[in-house]
Design a protein around this motif. Sequence first.
Motif, PDB file in Angstrom:
ATOM      1  N   LYS A  19       0.841  -1.206   0.000  1.00  0.00           N
ATOM      2  CA  LYS A  19       0.000   0.000   0.000  1.00  0.00           C
ATOM      3  C   LYS A  19       0.872   1.251   0.000  1.00  0.00           C
ATOM      4  CE  LYS A  19      -0.228   0.710   4.902  1.00  0.00           C
ATOM      5  NZ  LYS A  19      -0.916   1.306   6.000  1.00  0.00           N
ATOM      6  N   SER A  20       0.257   2.354  -0.411  1.00  0.00           N
ATOM      7  CA  SER A  20       1.014   3.588  -0.475  1.00  0.00           C
ATOM      8  C   SER A  20       1.175   4.178   0.931  1.00  0.00           C
ATOM      9  CB  SER A  20       0.265   4.539  -1.412  1.00  0.00           C
ATOM     10  OG  SER A  20       0.507   5.857  -1.047  1.00  0.00           O
ATOM     11  N   MET A  21       2.394   4.545   1.285  1.00  0.00           N
ATOM     12  CA  MET A  21       2.655   5.100   2.618  1.00  0.00           C
ATOM     13  C   MET A  21       2.801   6.618   2.558  1.00  0.00           C
ATOM     14  SD  MET A  21       2.987   4.841   5.786  1.00  0.00           S
ATOM     15  CE  MET A  21       3.013   3.108   6.188  1.00  0.00           C
ATOM     16  N   VAL A  22       3.528   7.102   1.536  1.00  0.00           N
ATOM     17  CA  VAL A  22       3.661   8.546   1.349  1.00  0.00           C
ATOM     18  C   VAL A  22       3.068   8.889  -0.008  1.00  0.00           C
ATOM     19  CG1 VAL A  22       5.252  10.500   1.159  1.00  0.00           C
ATOM     20  CG2 VAL A  22       5.835   8.554   2.626  1.00  0.00           C
ATOM     21  N   SER A  23       2.253   9.917  -0.035  1.00  0.00           N
ATOM     22  CA  SER A  23       1.674  10.330  -1.296  1.00  0.00           C
ATOM     23  C   SER A  23       1.794  11.842  -1.450  1.00  0.00           C
ATOM     24  CB  SER A  23       0.211   9.875  -1.304  1.00  0.00           C
ATOM     25  OG  SER A  23      -0.346  10.178  -2.525  1.00  0.00           O
ATOM     26  N   LEU A  42       4.368  12.097  -6.453  1.00  0.00           N
ATOM     27  CA  LEU A  42       5.228  10.960  -6.114  1.00  0.00           C
ATOM     28  C   LEU A  42       4.498  10.110  -5.088  1.00  0.00           C
ATOM     29  CD1 LEU A  42       8.782  12.478  -5.371  1.00  0.00           C
ATOM     30  CD2 LEU A  42       8.307  10.710  -7.072  1.00  0.00           C
ATOM     31  N   THR A  43       4.624   8.804  -5.206  1.00  0.00           N
ATOM     32  CA  THR A  43       4.115   7.958  -4.117  1.00  0.00           C
ATOM     33  C   THR A  43       5.218   6.996  -3.707  1.00  0.00           C
ATOM     34  OG1 THR A  43       3.229   6.365  -5.663  1.00  0.00           O
ATOM     35  CG2 THR A  43       1.687   8.008  -4.845  1.00  0.00           C
ATOM     36  N   THR A  79       0.204  13.223   1.932  1.00  0.00           N
ATOM     37  CA  THR A  79      -0.410  12.357   2.938  1.00  0.00           C
ATOM     38  C   THR A  79       0.580  11.278   3.351  1.00  0.00           C
ATOM     39  OG1 THR A  79      -1.400  10.965   1.243  1.00  0.00           O
ATOM     40  CG2 THR A  79      -2.806  12.663   2.165  1.00  0.00           C
ATOM     41  N   ILE A  80       0.496  10.932   4.631  1.00  0.00           N
ATOM     42  CA  ILE A  80       1.293   9.820   5.155  1.00  0.00           C
ATOM     43  C   ILE A  80       0.321   8.815   5.736  1.00  0.00           C
ATOM     44  CG2 ILE A  80       2.952   9.100   6.918  1.00  0.00           C
ATOM     45  CD1 ILE A  80       4.386  11.711   6.527  1.00  0.00           C
ATOM     46  N   ASP A  81       0.383   7.591   5.257  1.00  0.00           N
ATOM     47  CA  ASP A  81      -0.513   6.541   5.718  1.00  0.00           C
ATOM     48  C   ASP A  81      -1.972   7.028   5.661  1.00  0.00           C
ATOM     49  OD1 ASP A  81      -1.020   4.003   6.526  1.00  0.00           O
ATOM     50  OD2 ASP A  81      -0.499   4.316   8.639  1.00  0.00           O
TER      51      ASP A  81
END
Length: 276
Positions: A19-23, A42-43, A79-81
């Motif tokens: 899953k994406s953690m930093v977006s 960036l993700t 966004t983070i998590d």
Amino acid sequence: MSLAVVNPMPIQTGQQNAKSMVSIDAVTMSFGSYVAVQDVNLTVADGEFLAIVGPTGCGKSTILNAIAGLLKPASGTVTIDSAPVKGVQNDIGYLFQQDALLPWKTSIENVELGLLFKGVSSAERRERSMNWLAKVGLKGFEHRYPHQLSGGQRKRVQMAQALISGPKVILMDEPFSALDIHTRHLMQNELLRLWQEERRAVVMITHDLEEAIALGDRVAILAAGPRSRVIESFPVELERPRDVAEIKLDPRFMDLYRNIWASLRGEVEKSYERRD
Ligand SMILES: Nc1ncnc2c1ncn2[C@@H]1O[C@H](COP(=O)(O)OP(=O)(O)O)[C@@H](O)[C@H]1O
Ligand SMILES: [Mg+2]
């Protein structure tokens, strides 16, 4: 706290399924009327090691500071998590180029700081810090002050300090560039060893393309500023664990280096032309 995703296969490469953690979505960063970076997307997946390279002054640290919540984007979101970044983040481990250790505190006192701010009891702080100092190879150096340690040893203390609180995301701003080449290789291998044990999302920025390829799962290239943006992103499909000095001799490394340099070179040249 989310655990890092560990690929069950013995040979690990990218983290495409995590899953994406930093977006970072359509982020623009300005200083007054100067637009440093524009419309950056960036993700970073959980457990992924993203390396960002770009010429000096293109906005690498600025992007990192936006993730850390130290700078606010002029537009766009980070966004983070899945939670929007508003203000300074607690779930982040930060590793800087400069010595960020407090000179009047010993190794163990420096390592304990992060836990102190989180309200961990003094006995637990001590125990966890002792363990982390042992893990980074500093058993016996717990009560030394920073000036009594070598550059490499101070870097080890910083790594323990950044990792002890089990951050969701590790941000690194040219962490090894002040070290001599042998110490740098040693520290890069140490970092990879620690990261392999418990994979987190990492965003490392560097101007050193070799370092980016040797460490990263993916290398993103930033354009020369102003209005820098991500121009290309390259997956690094070299198996882990890696030895950073060895891997540079691998023909696949050299091919990748050539490809990425073809893209980065023009940006580096532009950044020189714009300097007076
Ligand atoms: N606080 C600031 N005020 C004004 N300009 C800044 C500030 N911080 C950075 N800049 C400018 O933004 C650009 C990007 O800086 P930075 O992110 O530090 O670059 P990098 O880390 O890629 O070398 C540079 O041109 C720099 O001069
Ligand atoms: Mg910088």
